[in-house]
Motif scaffolding. Sequence first.
Motif: not given
Length: 554
Positions: A454, A457-460, A537, A542
């Motif tokens: 996760y 995928k969310n570039k966190i 992020k 972001s």
Amino acid sequence: MSDQATTTMHDAIIIGAGVCGIYMLHKLLEMGMDATVVDAAERPGGTWNKNRYPGARFDSESYTYAYSFNEEIMQEWDWSEHFAGQPETLRYLTYVVDKLGIRDHMQFNRTVTAARYDEDRCCWHLEFADGQSLSCRYLCTAIGLLSAPTKPRYEGVPCFEGESFHTYDWPEGLDYSNKRVAVIGTGATGVQIISEIADKVSELKVFQRRPNWCAPLKNSKIEDQAALKAWYPEMLEKMGQTLSGFVHSPILVPSKDLPLEEKEAVWEELYDQPGFGIWLGNYYDILLDEDANQDFSDFIARKIRQRVNDPATAEKLIPKDHGFGTRRVPLETRYFEAYNNPNVELIDIGETPIERITPTGIKTSEADYEFDIIVYATGFDAITGAFDHIDFVGRGGEKLRDKWECDPLTYLGLQIVGFPNLFSLAGPQSASVGSNFPPAIQSVVDWTTELVGYLEKNKIVSCEPTLASEQAWQADVKMGYDKTLLGNAKSWFTGYNSNVDGLDRFRHMVYFNGAPKLRESLGNESENGYPGFRMEKSPEASGQSKEDAPVEAF
Ligand code: NA7
């Protein structure tokens, strides 16, 4: 810190190549990450590589301890005994590593001394005892619950001229036959050693500070592999339902007010059955209610008196300061009978304390004993000890040692405020401590891998719990302690260790609310988009400069 330019950067580093580290590595590699395991030992296996003392074996059923994530492994591997010995378990773990083809991603003889979080790069830098360093975005600890051995602080320990060692460092090939041996400590380890060596040594003196409630292991060979394997699906279903993650489920009837004959008939059967049934498949209130516990403790005390010939020795072997099952129950094979051997003597060091270790043996307040070998079966700086051996430094230079000085603080036993992207897979307050280790660790590893997916995928770039979720978890953990009698007994479950400065007190180390509830908590987090975590992020993702990027959950 060594020069960053020479430091290799991995996606993920796992510290520890035991049961937990092996599976985490497999999962991360499976999702295509650049992951590596580092371990101070010379081979995989973790606790099953290190604990090579005579008599070391499972006291949970071999097949319930085994991994269940791979059907081929389950069907291919034959356990020879219901409770396998250490060599077989080590062979099993070696087989799994090779079967999964992950050995090339493991680095041995690598002792991590420090792990520092780099807030600018959102990564961890690891330092090793040999001066090398490695970096990673995700750091996973799989450093074992019982991997920091502790010896007593008696005067003279280093002066003994014979062989002396902690059980964790049992010398390979040590010949103890016909030797005069002292064993200090009667926990699960001491009990296994004493039973195994009693009739092989010339003289065995057991130095016992406090006895433990023990019960028969009843090990046997597995005769019908096919029948056992056909049962695996049902076994796994059952393990998924119990609080403990074992196949033993408690009797859901309060025993307190049952007629003694009725419950004793049940206890006789349990005493004859193999494994932890007597602890985890007993009347549920035995671990919750003092009176219920007392009746059962009295029953076990009678068993001890029946099995030990000398009444004075039998009395010394009966615990008086805690009830059955409120500390880890050692399962034994002819342990009590060992004290009927003429060459075996129990020395109650509660009555006659050890004053010092001498060059030739042990001096108590009453006698001077001579030995060839002294075995320290004195346990571990459990769960947090291995963390204390590494200098973990999180955000703002905060040290994990300082944060956990009074009590460990975690969320889900897995993440820690101020230590982003650090996953303490088998750390304090995690599922792994309060229930059957491998199944618990499998759910935690599966969940963590999904979380890492996760984040990717969310570039966190940074993930840690919120303060509120950490505090709520602490309250949940404490509630578990309040509910059970296990929370009142001095043991490694309560973080007590007289051999370490400052640990002669209780801490909240274990999640006692059961594996299903922990899995539910994990599931709630992932299903609801991780509300208990702060995620940041990358500035690019972001669309902001790093300075402007928000630090909050989304
Ligand atoms: P444990 O269960 O912590 O047992 C340690 C034993 O050593 C226990 O009997 C202690 O007595 C005794 N001990 C500890 N320090 C001293 C000193 N200073 N003097 C005398 N005796 C001492 O460790 P184990 O290795 O047996 O088992 C650990 C786990 O491994 C076990 O639970 C399984 O999960 C596998 P005490 O009871 O504290 O008075």
